[in-house]
Design an enzyme around this catalytic site. Structure first.
Site, mmCIF file in Angstrom:
data_model
loop_
_atom_site.group_PDB
_atom_site.id
_atom_site.type_symbol
_atom_site.label_atom_id
_atom_site.label_comp_id
_atom_site.label_asym_id
_atom_site.label_seq_id
_atom_site.Cartn_x
_atom_site.Cartn_y
_atom_site.Cartn_z
ATOM 1 C CE LYS A 77 -3.521 2.355 2.682
ATOM 2 N NZ LYS A 77 -4.436 2.260 3.819
ATOM 3 N NE ARG A 127 -5.556 9.471 3.552
ATOM 4 C CZ ARG A 127 -4.268 9.713 3.313
ATOM 5 N NH1 ARG A 127 -3.837 10.971 3.192
ATOM 6 N NH2 ARG A 127 -3.423 8.720 3.186
ATOM 7 C CE LYS A 137 -3.271 7.813 6.893
ATOM 8 N NZ LYS A 137 -4.411 6.879 6.785
ATOM 9 C CE LYS A 160 -5.933 1.664 -0.368
ATOM 10 N NZ LYS A 160 -6.404 1.577 0.975
ATOM 11 C CB SER A 174 -11.438 7.109 -3.058
ATOM 12 O OG SER A 174 -10.212 7.582 -2.519
ATOM 13 C CE1 TYR A 218 -14.776 3.002 -2.495
ATOM 14 C CE2 TYR A 218 -12.780 3.284 -3.820
ATOM 15 C CZ TYR A 218 -13.394 3.170 -2.587
ATOM 16 O OH TYR A 218 -12.644 3.220 -1.445
HETATM 17 C C1 PBG Z 1 -7.015 3.447 5.795
HETATM 18 C C2 PBG Z 1 -7.388 3.184 4.402
HETATM 19 C C3 PBG Z 1 -7.270 4.088 3.341
HETATM 20 C C4 PBG Z 1 -7.820 3.482 2.224
HETATM 21 C C5 PBG Z 1 -8.250 2.206 2.601
HETATM 22 N N1 PBG Z 1 -7.965 2.036 3.962
HETATM 23 C C6 PBG Z 1 -6.758 5.484 3.323
HETATM 24 C C7 PBG Z 1 -5.444 5.791 3.879
HETATM 25 O O1 PBG Z 1 -4.571 4.932 4.044
HETATM 26 O O2 PBG Z 1 -5.256 6.960 4.181
HETATM 27 C C8 PBG Z 1 -7.938 4.145 0.877
HETATM 28 C C9 PBG Z 1 -8.994 3.633 -0.033
HETATM 29 C C10 PBG Z 1 -9.371 4.538 -1.145
HETATM 30 O O3 PBG Z 1 -8.801 5.628 -1.354
HETATM 31 O O4 PBG Z 1 -10.300 4.155 -1.853
HETATM 32 N N2 PBG Z 1 -6.262 2.548 6.470
#
Ligand code: PBG
Length: 323
Positions: free
Chosen positions: A196, A206, A218, A249, A275, A314
């Site tokens: 990720k 978010r 992060k 991801k 997203s 989505y």
């Molecule tokens: C949080 C999490 C995130 C997503 C899935 N789980 C956001 C992040 O790490 O800030 C993102 C999913 C998306 O953008 O569709 N642990």
């Protein structure tokens, strides 16, 4: 050699193209992300994700029935936690009667065959919007996985089929596997967000959960966007720790990682079209710049071509309804 070899022979009409088609999109492979919120009779559109909604648990019932009816068999749950319940330890995450736990139970009671995948990370519960416990401006690793493993157990007790840790702490897969085994949840699977990235594509998500980091970013836990070797290494590491499915991801921007991994591992790979990727297509379609349905289809196919087995998107519901 030309003219003996003419590649266009296998493209001359639709039947012959289908005969040699290498990849297919199948509803069995889709995972539908669902956002859950407190309250009753709520279906709130997410501003930066047009046509995507947060549902209260009563309306989630209707939604999962509909998804099942159109052939979608798995959902990935995220919850929007009331700000008054957030703290640094994310202790609400362990509440046996918390929103996530109730959502899991509701869905399993409504459509028992639906595969329920639960997100495990502290950010929706953290007053800092981080995926772990914060101390002196740092996100702590070992203290966090302690809570994450208890959170995973609580989801398993509520009926989750698959636990999906998205936090990117080190060692959490092993810690979660251990606690599940110890408590007889031998059949509860783990889908690790093994690669990720610290991506800007998560912004609309978010928004949806009101979970932006309160300070910093992060990058001390999510992967550096410049690297691929780390993604391969960490994914193999997570498989060794007990991950049943691994996830990459974001999606489209990281197809190279899926492709590299698929030539190296035999564990099912999931891609997550996140997203921001969804919102970009929605926005372009709204402006009339792109053919929405065809772009959606083409992007989804690209995950298969790269080597993904599962696709979290989505677009899953729209795809099921349109194709
Ligand atoms: C949080 C999490 C995130 C997503 C899935 N789980 C956001 C992040 O790490 O800030 C993102 C999913 C998306 O953008 O569709 N642990």
């Amino acid at each position: 050699m030309y003219p003996i070899k003419r590649n266009r022979r296998l493209r001359k009409n639709d039947s012959i193209r289908k005969l040699v088609q290498e990849n297919y999109l199948n509803l069995n492979d889709f995972i539908v992300p669902l956002f859950v919120t407190e309250g009753k009779n709520k279906k709130e559109e997410i501003e930066s994700m047009p046509d995507y909604y947060r549902y209260s648990t009563d309306l989630i019932k209707k939604e999962v029935k509909k998804l099942w009816q159109i052939g979608l068999k798995s959902v990935l749950l995220f919850v929007k936690v009331d700000p008054s319940l957030k703290n640094n330890n994310g202790s609400e995450a362990l509440n046996p009667d918390g929103l996530m736990q109730r959502a899991i139970k509701t869905i399993k009671n409504t459509v028992p065959e639906m595969i329920v995948i639960s997100d495990v990370a502290l950010d929706p519960y953290s007053s800092y919007g981080h995926d772990g416990i914060v101390k002196n401006g740092k996100v702590l690793n070992d203290e966090t996985i302690e809570i994450l493993s208890r959170m995973a157990l609580s989801h398993a007790k509520s009926g989750a089929d698959i636990i999906a840790p998205s936090d990117m702490m080190d060692g959490r897969i092993l810690a979660i596997r251990k606690i599940l085994e110890k408590n007889q949840f031998h059949d509860t699977a783990i889908m690790s967000y093994s690669a990720k990235y610290a991506s800007s594509y998560y912004a609309p998500f978010r928004d949806a959960l009101d979970s932006s980091p309160g300070f910093g970013d992060k990058k001390t836990y999510q992967l550096d966007i410049h690297n691929s070797n780390q993604a391969i290494k960490q994914t193999i590491n997570d498989i060794e720790e007990g991950a049943d499915i691994v996830m990459i991801k974001p999606g489209i921007a990281y197809l190279d990682i899926i492709s590299k991994l698929s030539s190296k591992i035999n564990t099912p790979i999931a891609s997550y079209q996140v997203s921001g990727e969804y919102s970009m297509i929605k926005a372009a379609a709204k402006l009339g710049y792109l053919d929405y349905d065809n772009i959606m289809y083409e992007q989804l196919v690209s995950f298969k071509r790269a080597g993904a087995k599962l696709i979290a998107s989505y677009f899953a519901k729209e795809f099921a309804e349109k194709f």
